[in-house]
Design a protein around this motif. Sequence first.
Motif, PDB file in Angstrom:
ATOM      1  N   LYS A   1      93.436  44.005 -40.518  1.00  0.00           N
ATOM      2  CA  LYS A   1      92.832  43.041 -39.600  1.00  0.00           C
ATOM      3  C   LYS A   1      91.345  42.973 -39.956  1.00  0.00           C
ATOM      4  O   LYS A   1      90.667  44.001 -39.976  1.00  0.00           O
ATOM      5  CB  LYS A   1      93.016  43.481 -38.145  1.00  0.00           C
ATOM      6  N   VAL A   2      90.887  41.773 -40.239  1.00  0.00           N
ATOM      7  CA  VAL A   2      89.489  41.577 -40.651  1.00  0.00           C
ATOM      8  C   VAL A   2      88.813  40.668 -39.632  1.00  0.00           C
ATOM      9  O   VAL A   2      89.314  39.573 -39.343  1.00  0.00           O
ATOM     10  CB  VAL A   2      89.423  40.945 -42.061  1.00  0.00           C
TER      11      VAL A   2
ATOM     12  N   PRO B   1      86.423  37.894 -38.029  1.00  0.00           N
ATOM     13  CA  PRO B   1      86.113  36.578 -38.591  1.00  0.00           C
ATOM     14  C   PRO B   1      84.822  36.521 -39.414  1.00  0.00           C
ATOM     15  O   PRO B   1      84.772  35.810 -40.409  1.00  0.00           O
ATOM     16  CB  PRO B   1      85.988  35.678 -37.354  1.00  0.00           C
TER      17      PRO B   1
ATOM     18  N   ARG C   1      85.512  37.463 -43.053  1.00  0.00           N
ATOM     19  CA  ARG C   1      86.482  36.682 -43.837  1.00  0.00           C
ATOM     20  C   ARG C   1      85.860  35.842 -44.951  1.00  0.00           C
ATOM     21  O   ARG C   1      86.451  35.731 -46.013  1.00  0.00           O
ATOM     22  CB  ARG C   1      87.328  35.817 -42.916  1.00  0.00           C
TER      23      ARG C   1
ATOM     24  N   LEU D   1      85.816  37.619 -48.330  1.00  0.00           N
ATOM     25  CA  LEU D   1      87.045  37.979 -49.027  1.00  0.00           C
ATOM     26  C   LEU D   1      87.186  37.108 -50.281  1.00  0.00           C
ATOM     27  O   LEU D   1      86.874  35.920 -50.252  1.00  0.00           O
ATOM     28  CB  LEU D   1      88.261  37.781 -48.118  1.00  0.00           C
TER      29      LEU D   1
ATOM     30  N   GLY E   1      92.832  34.540 -45.792  1.00  0.00           N
ATOM     31  CA  GLY E   1      91.684  34.465 -44.899  1.00  0.00           C
ATOM     32  C   GLY E   1      92.096  34.487 -43.445  1.00  0.00           C
ATOM     33  O   GLY E   1      91.408  33.939 -42.602  1.00  0.00           O
ATOM     34  N   LYS E   2      93.254  35.092 -43.181  1.00  0.00           N
ATOM     35  CA  LYS E   2      93.757  35.143 -41.812  1.00  0.00           C
ATOM     36  C   LYS E   2      93.228  36.390 -41.109  1.00  0.00           C
ATOM     37  O   LYS E   2      92.745  37.320 -41.744  1.00  0.00           O
ATOM     38  CB  LYS E   2      95.286  35.166 -41.815  1.00  0.00           C
ATOM     39  N   ALA E   3      93.384  36.397 -39.806  1.00  0.00           N
ATOM     40  CA  ALA E   3      92.916  37.528 -39.011  1.00  0.00           C
ATOM     41  C   ALA E   3      93.682  38.805 -39.326  1.00  0.00           C
ATOM     42  O   ALA E   3      93.144  39.895 -39.253  1.00  0.00           O
ATOM     43  CB  ALA E   3      93.033  37.206 -37.531  1.00  0.00           C
ATOM     44  N   GLU E   4      94.951  38.657 -39.712  1.00  0.00           N
ATOM     45  CA  GLU E   4      95.798  39.823 -39.946  1.00  0.00           C
ATOM     46  C   GLU E   4      96.722  39.513 -41.120  1.00  0.00           C
ATOM     47  O   GLU E   4      97.312  38.440 -41.185  1.00  0.00           O
ATOM     48  CB  GLU E   4      96.613  40.095 -38.693  1.00  0.00           C
TER      49      GLU E   4
END
Length: 84
Positions: free
Chosen positions: A5-6, A8, A11, A14, A20-23
């Motif tokens: 989980k990153v 926002p 992101r 990356l 580039g999703k939340a999880e």
Amino acid sequence: MITIKVFPTLRPYLPPGIPGKAEFPLDLADLKAESVSIRALIEHLGLSLDKVNLAIINGIIMRDLDQVIKDGDVVVLSPAIGGG
């Protein structure tokens, strides 16, 4: 397989090809190492260590970036958070 989980604000840092999703899931075998630390994961994701201020594994704050990640772990990466 681990779940990452990153936050926002991280992101945009990356690299292309990383969702580039939340999880998102990541197979530890992709890192091609016998054991994978938080530090190695951050580097694999193309994030600089100075951007990630907080790492949480399975709900526990990790102070040591050399902590080993295990299959099934949920890893949260967060930048510095401020307020006032």
